[in-house]
Design a protein around this motif. Structure first.
Motif, PDB file in Angstrom:
ATOM      1  N   ASP A  85       0.863  -1.183   0.000  1.00 10.39           N
ATOM      2  CA  ASP A  85       0.000   0.000   0.000  1.00 10.39           C
ATOM      3  C   ASP A  85       0.899   1.233   0.000  1.00 10.39           C
ATOM      4  O   ASP A  85       1.692   1.400   0.941  1.00 10.39           O
ATOM      5  CB  ASP A  85      -0.888  -0.018   1.250  1.00 10.39           C
ATOM      6  N   GLY A  89      -2.966  -1.028  -4.949  1.00 11.36           N
ATOM      7  CA  GLY A  89      -4.178  -0.288  -5.295  1.00 11.36           C
ATOM      8  C   GLY A  89      -3.975   0.619  -6.490  1.00 11.36           C
ATOM      9  O   GLY A  89      -4.838   0.715  -7.375  1.00 11.36           O
ATOM     10  N   ASN A  92      -3.720  -1.387  -9.762  1.00 13.71           N
ATOM     11  CA  ASN A  92      -5.041  -1.778 -10.250  1.00 13.71           C
ATOM     12  C   ASN A  92      -5.768  -0.585 -10.874  1.00 13.71           C
ATOM     13  O   ASN A  92      -6.399  -0.715 -11.928  1.00 13.71           O
ATOM     14  CB  ASN A  92      -5.873  -2.351  -9.105  1.00 13.71           C
ATOM     15  N   ASP A 176      -4.215   2.503   4.079  1.00 15.83           N
ATOM     16  CA  ASP A 176      -5.476   2.334   3.342  1.00 15.83           C
ATOM     17  C   ASP A 176      -5.940   0.886   3.264  1.00 15.83           C
ATOM     18  O   ASP A 176      -6.996   0.606   2.673  1.00 15.83           O
ATOM     19  CB  ASP A 176      -5.347   2.903   1.928  1.00 15.83           C
ATOM     20  N   LEU A 177      -5.174  -0.022   3.820  1.00 20.20           N
ATOM     21  CA  LEU A 177      -5.552  -1.428   3.791  1.00 20.20           C
ATOM     22  C   LEU A 177      -5.475  -2.002   5.192  1.00 20.20           C
ATOM     23  O   LEU A 177      -4.455  -1.895   5.868  1.00 20.20           O
ATOM     24  CB  LEU A 177      -4.620  -2.232   2.858  1.00 20.20           C
ATOM     25  N   HIS A 181      -8.976  -6.674   4.453  1.00 23.19           N
ATOM     26  CA  HIS A 181      -8.818  -6.639   3.000  1.00 23.19           C
ATOM     27  C   HIS A 181      -8.017  -7.831   2.476  1.00 23.19           C
ATOM     28  O   HIS A 181      -7.766  -7.915   1.266  1.00 23.19           O
ATOM     29  CB  HIS A 181      -8.107  -5.350   2.579  1.00 23.19           C
ATOM     30  N   PRO A 204      -7.802  -5.737  -5.014  1.00 20.58           N
ATOM     31  CA  PRO A 204      -8.176  -4.346  -4.737  1.00 20.58           C
ATOM     32  C   PRO A 204      -9.679  -4.122  -4.888  1.00 20.58           C
ATOM     33  O   PRO A 204     -10.295  -4.548  -5.866  1.00 20.58           O
ATOM     34  CB  PRO A 204      -7.388  -3.558  -5.793  1.00 20.58           C
TER      35      PRO A 204
END
Length: 271
Positions: A85, A89, A92, A176-177, A181, A204
């Motif tokens: 991260d 993300g 993707n 963010d993860l 996840h 993602p």
């Protein structure tokens, strides 16, 4: 100034972080379009690495290993968390943008990826770390996760080795993860019967439970014991009866029995 230590054959090589990528169905692309498709992937990866302020692997001797339909990229271990991260993300997202602008004559680009860390000598790439990275990439779990990506509109499925997950995600270095996840799984490769390792699967935009139905090697969900369960050595609580009489052959105090019997009527008459 001290002279550098002389490397011995049994010395452990320096640790490196590794990212492997592989294009889905590359062999099915028309030969005349293979080079252009691979060039597009290289451009996407280079752009995303720059966005994430990650070093260029090609600046490290042996830091870029071409595998034909993909590549293995080497990084200093200090950037390991960023390889999870924001890299996955953003990679993707870049593939999504490519798909939105893709000409009908150009092949669709969808990637598998794996992230690992371990000792590795360069530039000869001697060490188990690169083999394990490749097998995580080729594992049935990662391939099956790509089906989840297709159904959700994503263009990437990734496998993290357990050590990467612990150092990056579990340690709180991926803002963010979160742990939800990722899905615990066992990485197996059909033509490598001796390889079996725990890993964490990530697609993602999806949570781990959303990916679970696609995997045959997903780890079983952790069971949560009921909050009302009593320790095995705790005394059993007597069942409460709607009626009945209990006689005490001796003097007792009210609190002695109040915590054991729900409804108590005490006859205080002396006999």
């Amino acid at each position: 100034m001290n002279a550098p230590l002389h490397a011995e054959p049994l010395d452990v090589p320096a640790e490196l972080a590794l990212v492997a990528i592989d294009m889905e169905k590359y062999s099915q692309i028309a030969e005349a379009k293979m080079a252009a498709a691979r060039c597009d992937v290289d451009d996407i990866v280079a752009t995303v690495l720059a966005e994430c302020q990650l070093p260029d692997p090609k600046e490290l001797p042996g830091g870029y290993k071409d595998s034909g339909d993909g590549a293995v990229l080497l990084f200093p271990p200090s950037v390991l968390a960023r390889l999870v991260d924001p890299l996955l993300g953003r990679l993707n997202a870049a593939l999504v943008r490519y798909e939105q602008q893709r000409l009908a004559s150009s092949p669709l680009l969808r990637l598998r990826a794996s992230v690992h860390v371990g000792p590795l000598s360069v530039p000869d790439h001697r060490g188990n770390a690169i083999n394990e990275t490749a097998r995580l990439l080729d594992s049935q779990a990662t391939r099956q996760a790509l089906s989840a990506a297709k159904d959700s509109g994503a263009f990437l499925a990734a496998a993290l080795s357990e050590v990467v997950y612990q150092r990056a995600v579990h340690a709180g270095r991926t803002p963010d993860l979160g742990q939800h996840h990722f899905l615990g799984a066992v990485a197996r490769v059909s033509d490598k019967p001796g390889f079996e390792q725990p890993c964490r699967i990530h697609v993602p935009g999806l949570t781990g439970p959303a990916v679970r139905p696609y995997l045959t090697d997903a780890a079983p969900p952790a069971s949560t014991p009921p909050s009302t369960a009593q320790p095995s050595d705790a005394p059993a609580t007597p069942a409460v009866s709607s009626g009945g009489t209990i006689q005490f052959h001796g003097q007792v105090r009210d609190p002695t029995i109040a915590n054991r019997i729900k409804n108590v009527r005490i006859d205080r008459r002396q006999r």
